[in-house]
Design an enzyme around this catalytic site. Structure first.
Site, mmCIF file in Angstrom:
data_model
loop_
_atom_site.group_PDB
_atom_site.id
_atom_site.type_symbol
_atom_site.label_atom_id
_atom_site.label_comp_id
_atom_site.label_asym_id
_atom_site.label_seq_id
_atom_site.Cartn_x
_atom_site.Cartn_y
_atom_site.Cartn_z
ATOM 1 N N CYS A 170 0.805 -1.224 0.000
ATOM 2 C CA CYS A 170 0.000 0.000 0.000
ATOM 3 C C CYS A 170 0.840 1.277 0.000
ATOM 4 O O CYS A 170 0.300 2.368 -0.172
ATOM 5 C CB CYS A 170 -0.941 0.005 1.200
ATOM 6 S SG CYS A 170 -1.990 -1.461 1.273
ATOM 7 N N HIS A 176 -9.056 2.906 -2.406
ATOM 8 C CA HIS A 176 -7.630 2.612 -2.250
ATOM 9 C C HIS A 176 -7.102 1.696 -3.352
ATOM 10 O O HIS A 176 -6.981 0.495 -3.159
ATOM 11 C CB HIS A 176 -7.417 1.977 -0.862
ATOM 12 C CG HIS A 176 -6.029 1.523 -0.590
ATOM 13 N ND1 HIS A 176 -4.908 2.221 -0.989
ATOM 14 C CD2 HIS A 176 -5.565 0.419 0.068
ATOM 15 C CE1 HIS A 176 -3.830 1.571 -0.591
ATOM 16 N NE2 HIS A 176 -4.192 0.476 0.043
ATOM 17 N N CYS A 207 0.244 2.733 6.429
ATOM 18 C CA CYS A 207 0.645 1.370 6.759
ATOM 19 C C CYS A 207 0.659 0.580 5.458
ATOM 20 O O CYS A 207 0.128 1.026 4.448
ATOM 21 C CB CYS A 207 -0.339 0.744 7.742
ATOM 22 S SG CYS A 207 -2.037 0.657 7.099
#
Length: 436
Positions: free
Chosen positions: A99, A392, A422
């Protein structure tokens, strides 16, 4: 305060971010259904160059990322160069940090700028949760390899006879951590329980995220940094993100059942970020190169930090670990920040990180620091909403956050902004940005 590490070239130039752009973000299997990540990447980079009016030959390097890999295009960066009319001699390579992938892409281009090997580059990422690499079972894969080496039809038939019907079933991409078998949502549940984060708190954060994102669109704040996407069959362009709930209501959040721990959980589909398709990119240059070209930078990269922690417990605490390091390298404290933008993978994860950034005990006993990083001022935090609302696309989120934060800093007259996330595998990323 530890050692300050200024991000400058050998000539003393700062690392300038001169432009940033993204596609609208679309929920899985909606507007970008059937559009692979490489096409989304070409779409955004092509439009970014067109809008900036920077000659393609000025860009000397493109670093791009994709988390959900497609075997037919393993180096998405190079495919983007070849598919957008950029100079064929432009260096291009791909990165992956889950991510935090486009954070890594930005760091890599910045390091090339500081080393003096380039003067301008593009960093970004793209992902599609709608176009996925559907695999085959391990047994079928092995048989297919052996069949390819077999010399006679009888040998091939004998190999195929070993297969059972279950071996022919397609295998979807894994959603669990390879090393632990845990899903990210399982870790979010664990963190909610460990740090006493209630369902009500999580739903409230998700509601806040949607409200602020909807307001940002309504106020026209995102128009300059989000392109209009024209996609087959070209009947209806996608202009805005399609995940944002303009009529978000707390009462609606309360109706949803837990998504991971079905009996005792608090993490739901509504207080988590959804699977999303999209792409984002930024152009970086040395400060002097931007001046040569008559460009006014959006801002500058002041510092960055990447961290790694254990994956069995608190795997999503990356921001609580990477933020103090990035602030230290920037020579700043939390109170000196104008804006804080934290990736909202889950409301539980976000709230846990906020809690621990202000924890003296966590700082002393876990980080080995004398004092807490600092309390997160709600008036500075995710002021335009976050990933729960926007969505996302794994590799694109970092570039979205950087561009969004720099534009908002400029609207506020400048200052410092923190962007942090994160990532799977216990990774964390944080960057400090500066705008004038």
């Amino acid at each position: 305060m530890g050692q300050v590490l200024p991000l400058v070239t050998r000539q003393g130039d700062r690392i300038a971010i001169v432009s940033g752009l993204r596609t609208p973000f679309a929920r899985q299997a909606t507007a970008f259904h059937g559009i692979p990540a490489v096409d989304l990447g070409k779409m955004v980079v092509g439009e970014l160059l067109a809008r900036s009016e920077i000659p393609a030959e000025v860009i000397e390097q493109l670093v791009f990322g994709q988390v959900v890999q497609m075997p037919e295009a393993p180096n998405i960066a190079r495919e983007i160069v070849l598919g957008t009319g950029m100079n064929v001699h432009t260096d291009a390579y791909s990165v992956s940090r889950a991510c935090a992938t486009s954070f890594q892409a930005v760091a890599n281009v910045a390091e090339s700028l500081m080393a003096g090997t380039i003067r301008a580059g593009i960093a970004g990422g793209a992902d599609s949760s709608s176009v996925l690499p559907i695999g085959v079972s391990k047994k079928l894969a092995r048989v297919l390899v052996d069949v390819n080496k077999a010399r006679t039809m009888s040998q091939r038939l004998k190999l195929f006879s070993r297969l059972r019907l279950c071996d022919l079933m397609p295998v979807p991409p894994a959603v669990a951590e390879y090393s632990t078998g845990l899903r990210m949502g399982d870790t979010a549940e664990q963190m909610a329980k460990t740090y006493g984060i209630t369902r009500e708190q999580q739903d409230a954060l998700a509601h806040r995220s949607h409200q602020r994102a909807a307001q940002a669109w309504s106020d026209g704040k995102l128009k300059e940094e989000v392109m209009t996407a024209f996609i087959p069959p070209y009947k209806q362009p996608l202009v805005e993100d399609n995940n944002i709930r303009g009529n978000s209501s707390l009462a609606d959040y309360a109706k949803l059942r837990p998504a991971f721990d079905r009996k005792h959980g608090t993490v739901t589909a509504a207080n988590s970020t959804p699977l999303t398709d999209g792409a984002a990119a930024v152009i970086l240059m040395t400060e002097s190169r931007a001046k040569e070209l008559g460009l006014v930078p959006l801002g500058y990269l002041r510092s960055y930090a990447f961290t790694a922690i254990d994956v069995w417990q608190d795997m999503l605490l990356g921001p609580a670990w990477s933020t103090p390091l990035a602030l230290e390298r920037a020579g700043l404290t939390m109170s000196e920040l104008t804006l804080i933008d934290m990736h909202e993978a889950f409301a539980a994860q976000t709230l846990a990180n906020i809690q621990l950034l202000g924890s003296e005990r966590f700082a002393r006993e876990v980080l080995g620091r004398a004092h807490a990083t600092g309390e997160v001022d709600d008036s500075k935090f995710n002021v335009l909403g976050g990933s729960i609302a926007y969505g996302h696309p794994f590799a694109a989120t970092g570039a979205r956050m950087i561009t969004q934060t720099l534009h908002e800093l400029r609207r506020r007259g400048g200052g410092f902004g923190l962007v942090t996330a994160c990532a799977a595998g216990g990774l964390g990323a944080a960057m400090v940005l500066e705008a004038e």
